[in-house]
Design a protein around this motif. Structure first.
Motif, mmCIF file in Angstrom:
data_model
loop_
_atom_site.group_PDB
_atom_site.id
_atom_site.type_symbol
_atom_site.label_atom_id
_atom_site.label_comp_id
_atom_site.label_asym_id
_atom_site.label_seq_id
_atom_site.Cartn_x
_atom_site.Cartn_y
_atom_site.Cartn_z
ATOM 1 N N LEU A 83 -3.494 -4.094 -12.810
ATOM 2 C CA LEU A 83 -3.724 -2.699 -11.707
ATOM 3 C C LEU A 83 -3.185 -1.973 -11.911
ATOM 4 C CD1 LEU A 83 -2.162 -6.170 -10.231
ATOM 5 C CD2 LEU A 83 -5.132 -5.104 -10.243
ATOM 6 N N PHE A 84 -3.461 -0.755 -10.750
ATOM 7 C CA PHE A 84 -3.652 0.572 -11.143
ATOM 8 C C PHE A 84 -3.752 1.033 -9.803
ATOM 9 C CE2 PHE A 84 -4.910 -0.171 -15.095
ATOM 10 C CZ PHE A 84 -4.219 0.120 -16.271
ATOM 11 N N LEU A 85 -2.879 1.658 -8.886
ATOM 12 C CA LEU A 85 -3.244 3.045 -7.861
ATOM 13 C C LEU A 85 -3.927 4.062 -8.075
ATOM 14 C CD1 LEU A 85 0.051 2.847 -5.900
ATOM 15 C CD2 LEU A 85 -1.610 1.105 -5.542
ATOM 16 N N LEU A 86 -4.753 4.544 -7.705
ATOM 17 C CA LEU A 86 -5.463 5.446 -7.637
ATOM 18 C C LEU A 86 -5.145 6.725 -6.816
ATOM 19 C CD1 LEU A 86 -9.166 3.376 -7.494
ATOM 20 C CD2 LEU A 86 -8.660 3.850 -9.571
ATOM 21 N N MET A 87 -4.412 7.552 -7.683
ATOM 22 C CA MET A 87 -4.031 9.312 -7.476
ATOM 23 C C MET A 87 -5.023 10.102 -7.825
ATOM 24 S SD MET A 87 -1.665 7.814 -5.502
ATOM 25 C CE MET A 87 -0.278 8.398 -5.357
ATOM 26 N N GLY A 88 -5.553 10.649 -7.288
ATOM 27 C CA GLY A 88 -6.719 11.573 -6.689
ATOM 28 C C GLY A 88 -7.386 11.458 -8.705
ATOM 29 N N ARG A 89 -6.868 12.181 -9.831
ATOM 30 C CA ARG A 89 -7.268 11.609 -11.156
ATOM 31 C C ARG A 89 -6.232 10.825 -11.918
ATOM 32 N NH1 ARG A 89 -10.377 15.939 -14.340
ATOM 33 N NH2 ARG A 89 -12.308 14.974 -13.536
ATOM 34 N N ASP A 90 -5.689 10.665 -11.040
ATOM 35 C CA ASP A 90 -4.817 9.669 -11.923
ATOM 36 C C ASP A 90 -5.141 8.338 -12.355
ATOM 37 O OD1 ASP A 90 -3.727 12.166 -13.593
ATOM 38 O OD2 ASP A 90 -2.420 11.797 -12.490
ATOM 39 N N LEU A 91 -4.288 7.403 -13.356
ATOM 40 C CA LEU A 91 -4.363 5.826 -12.636
ATOM 41 C C LEU A 91 -2.573 5.529 -13.007
ATOM 42 C CD1 LEU A 91 -7.502 4.235 -14.694
ATOM 43 C CD2 LEU A 91 -6.974 4.939 -11.845
ATOM 44 N N VAL A 92 -2.115 5.341 -11.709
ATOM 45 C CA VAL A 92 -0.490 5.141 -12.394
ATOM 46 C C VAL A 92 -0.554 3.025 -11.953
ATOM 47 C CG1 VAL A 92 1.374 4.955 -10.454
ATOM 48 C CG2 VAL A 92 -0.392 6.657 -10.571
ATOM 49 N N PRO A 93 -0.280 2.156 -13.600
ATOM 50 C CA PRO A 93 0.111 1.054 -13.195
ATOM 51 C C PRO A 93 1.168 0.717 -12.347
ATOM 52 C CG PRO A 93 0.785 2.448 -15.313
ATOM 53 C CD PRO A 93 0.192 3.104 -14.575
ATOM 54 N N VAL A 94 0.358 -0.370 -11.455
ATOM 55 C CA VAL A 94 1.531 -1.308 -11.099
ATOM 56 C C VAL A 94 1.554 -2.812 -11.381
ATOM 57 C CG1 VAL A 94 1.272 0.745 -8.873
ATOM 58 C CG2 VAL A 94 -0.183 -1.221 -9.233
ATOM 59 N N GLN A 95 2.428 -3.549 -11.058
ATOM 60 C CA GLN A 95 2.686 -4.750 -11.534
ATOM 61 C C GLN A 95 1.742 -6.068 -10.210
ATOM 62 O OE1 GLN A 95 3.257 -6.904 -14.380
ATOM 63 N NE2 GLN A 95 2.861 -4.758 -14.560
#
Length: 144
Positions: A83-95
């Motif tokens: 699962l990822f938060l969509l932060m602009g062009r970045d994908l930040v992994p979350v649980q």
């Protein structure tokens, strides 16, 4: 309630688009298996919480809640691998991702090709979620 964020609530989420993270050129992806990151689903969570490792049912485009047990060809189980938060062009992994959020999801590539509905239980899937998710209006609009 239908939009509860409890751990015991059924999950209902709508995947509106599948995209390739290579197109995003994200440098924030730090996931163990790069093979599972070939495609990411752009997803809105309507009810419950999505969690990495959970098994969900992907409802195909011909799924009809009125048909009951005759939908076996249109329901496919898959495990959420990321699962990822969509932060602009970045994908930040979350649980985990609660209801009302927009996220990226991996592990559904074999079950969903373009768009679809995810739920923890297809047996008592409310018809209003299937019809409302399929006709959901775009959240982000871009003018060129």
């Amino acid at each position: 309630s239908a939009c509860s964020q409890d751990d015991q609530s059924d999950v209902v989420a709508f995947v509106s688009k599948i995209f390739s993270p290579e197109a995003v050129e994200s440098k924030k992806i730090s996931h163990e298996s790069d093979a599972s990151l070939k495609f990411v689903g752009f997803t809105r969570v309507f009810a419950g919480k999505l969690k990495v490792g959970n098994t969900v049912c992907a409802l195909g485009p011909k799924y009809n809640p009125v048909n009951g047990k005759n939908n076996t060809n249109h329901v496919q189980e898959c495990e959420i691998t990321g699962l990822f938060l969509l932060m602009g062009r970045d994908l930040v992994p979350v649980q985990e991702v609660p209801a009302g959020s927009i996220c990226g999801i991996t592990g559904i590539e074999k079950a969903i090709l373009k768009f679809g509905t995810l739920t923890t239980t297809a047996d008592n899937m409310p018809a209003r979620f299937v019809t409302s998710a399929a006709t959901a209006t775009p959240i982000v609009k871009v003018a060129v």
